[in-house]
Design a protein around this motif. Structure first.
Motif, mmCIF file in Angstrom:
data_model
loop_
_atom_site.group_PDB
_atom_site.id
_atom_site.type_symbol
_atom_site.label_atom_id
_atom_site.label_comp_id
_atom_site.label_asym_id
_atom_site.label_seq_id
_atom_site.Cartn_x
_atom_site.Cartn_y
_atom_site.Cartn_z
ATOM 1 N N GLY A 10 0.839 -1.208 0.000
ATOM 2 C CA GLY A 10 0.000 0.000 0.000
ATOM 3 C C GLY A 10 0.865 1.244 0.000
ATOM 4 N N GLY A 11 1.819 1.305 -0.925
ATOM 5 C CA GLY A 11 2.586 2.540 -1.131
ATOM 6 C C GLY A 11 1.804 3.431 -2.089
ATOM 7 N N LEU A 104 1.533 13.037 0.308
ATOM 8 C CA LEU A 104 0.918 12.214 -0.750
ATOM 9 C C LEU A 104 0.585 10.821 -0.228
ATOM 10 N N LYS A 105 1.548 10.229 0.475
ATOM 11 C CA LYS A 105 1.342 8.858 0.980
ATOM 12 C C LYS A 105 0.163 8.829 1.956
ATOM 13 N N ASN A 106 0.103 9.803 2.887
ATOM 14 C CA ASN A 106 -0.975 9.813 3.892
ATOM 15 C C ASN A 106 -2.341 10.003 3.259
ATOM 16 N N ARG A 107 -2.405 10.902 2.273
ATOM 17 C CA ARG A 107 -3.691 11.173 1.625
ATOM 18 C C ARG A 107 -4.210 9.911 0.917
ATOM 19 N N LEU A 108 -3.301 9.221 0.217
ATOM 20 C CA LEU A 108 -3.691 8.007 -0.506
ATOM 21 C C LEU A 108 -4.072 6.892 0.473
ATOM 22 N N THR A 109 -3.276 6.742 1.541
ATOM 23 C CA THR A 109 -3.549 5.674 2.525
ATOM 24 C C THR A 109 -4.921 5.887 3.161
ATOM 25 N N GLU A 110 -5.228 7.141 3.477
ATOM 26 C CA GLU A 110 -6.512 7.475 4.091
ATOM 27 C C GLU A 110 -7.664 7.069 3.150
#
Ligand SMILES: Cc1cc2nc3c(=O)[nH]c(=O)nc-3n(C[C@H](O)[C@H](O)[C@H](O)COP(=O)(O)OP(=O)(O)OC[C@H]3O[C@@H](n4cnc5c(N)ncnc54)[C@H](O)[C@@H]3O)c2cc1C
Length: 387
Positions: A10-11, A104-110
């Motif tokens: 989940g990158g 970017l990573k946090n927004r996508l993970t959320e």
């Protein structure tokens, strides 16, 4: 569990694929090794997204703070060679945009958290069968049936190891140092600089301001390991920063911890084995010289999704061998071209041979006068050449 597409990792790439497939009615499940623990610190790592990557993310509703670049100046630190890339030359407003990796990573993970199994991984794949489903055995003992298993688990991909596909690996014998610098007497904050010298390849790019923090830049500096044998990266920065300050005619104050990592590249000869597909850093990694790693990964993900969605809409099986092969054919040549170009630049600019120094100064100045050549490089790096 049964799912059309299982995504290992989940990158940024795994999450992007999940969002794009969902928007086109194809269900997926992400299996992510780490916990759901977003790193809310600003971090030091930045990513340089080209125009194509920006538009892919925008189409999935991802809009995060970015610092645009409309000019890149590259110069030979040992001579007079110079080349200037302008967004105007390819009729674009910007050449690329710098974003914070964590943003970017946090927004996508959320956005993908409901479709992610955290703290888990695929340990083995029981059946490779292109017409049917493959069975993945997870770390917690559960099993998962999927028509496609997408390996998006980064440069040490476990999925790639499971497939046993042949890999080409190369160590650059260089270390990249990265930190945030506060830059003064810089007239234009939309310019990125790159200087090639015996002291390393030095890249300076604007970064998002984050409220009141102005004039900050991200520095990525690649240095031969032989130089760092007797000096720490921090000491090296302290002793040699002034060289690049005077070359670029700016002042830089180190404004963060100094991170360093060893540089290597790899490329798998094939990206597919039956219904298992390698995407992004799982399939290839590249020297950070031109900030292309994430852009190549997003371009892979774009073509992978495009082929799958097209097959799904036409009523074909999404794991049809010809469809997966199309993804590999469309991406492998483009990735190799970028990888080999970066290797050429690293060798060419690391050479201490006088003739090569003269040639590269002549070469840079000549290419600088040749608009169509510059436009070709820029269009390729901006992701505007798509096959
Ligand atoms: C310091 C640094 C600076 C960089 N700067 C730039 C830049 O400026 N521009 C640029 O384009 N690129 C840059 N890159 C490269 C860029 O970060 C990568 O190309 C990009 O992150 C690759 O994305 P990915 O999703 O394929 O892999 P990754 O970001 O590596 O994500 C892989 C994911 O898979 C998970 N995972 C790992 N193993 C398993 C497993 N066995 N099972 C399940 N999950 C697993 C990981 O936890 C992670 O979430 C940089 C890289 C580094 C290290």
């Amino acid at each position: 569990m049964n799912v059309p597409v299982a995504i290992s990792g989940g990158g940024i790439i795994g999450n992007y694929i999940s969002l794009r497939l969902k928007r086109n009615n194809i269900d997926s499940l992400i299996i992510e090794k780490s916990d759901y623990m977003p790193d809310m610190s600003e971090g030091i790592r930045t990513l340089t997204l080209n125009n194509h990557s920006m538009s892919l993310l925008k189409a999935e509703g991802i809009d995060i703070e970015s610092a645009p670049i409309n000019e890149i100046n590259a110069l030979d630190g040992e001579g007079t060679g110079k080349i200037q890339f302008l967004a105007d030359d390819i009729n674009e407003s910007y050449l690329s945009h710098v974003v914070m990796f964590n943003d970017l990573k946090n927004r996508l993970t959320e956005l993908c958290k409901d479709k992610t199994l955290f703290n888990n991984e695929i340990n083995s794949i029981q059946k490779f069968n292109s017409e049917d489903t493959s069975e993945a055995i997870l770390g917690d003992g559960d099993s998962l049936h999927a028509q496609i298993i997408a390996g998006c688990d980064g440069r040490n991909s476990n999925i790639a190891k499971i497939t046993g596909l042949p890999n080409e690996y190369y160590e650059y014998k260089q270390t990249a140092i990265t930190f945030i610098g506060h830059v003064t007497n810089n007239d234009n904050s939309l310019i990125a600089h790159q200087a090639f010298s015996e002291k390393g390849i030095f890249a300076l790019m604007p970064m998002p301001n984050k409220g009141s923090k102005k004039n900050r830049h991200t520095i990525v500096w690649s240095i031969d390991n032989s130089i760092l044998q007797n000096i720490s990266p921090t000491e090296y920065v302290k002793n040699n920063l002034s060289f690049f300050e005077s070359k670029l005619n700016i002042k830089i104050e180190v404004n963060s911890e100094i991170l360093n990592f060893k540089l290597s590249n790899h490329h798998f000869k094939n990206y597919i084995k039956d219904s298992v597909v390698l995407i992004g850093d799982a399939a290839h990694s590249i020297h950070p010289l031109a900030g292309q790693g994430i852009n190549l990964g997003l371009a892979d993900a774009d073509i992978f999704c495009e082929e799958l969605i097209d097959a799904y809409n036409k009523g074909f099986k999404i794991n049809n061998k010809a469809i997966l092969k199309k993804y590999e054919i469309r991406r492998k040549g483009m990735n190799l071209l970028m990888l080999k170009s970066m290797d050429f630049f690293v060798d060419f600019f690391s050479s201490k041979n006088l003739y090569i120094i003269l040639l590269r100064n002549f070469g840079l100045n000549s290419v600088n006068k040749t608009k169509f050549l510059k436009a070709f490089f820029m269009r390729h790096a901006s992701g505007l050449n798509k096959f």
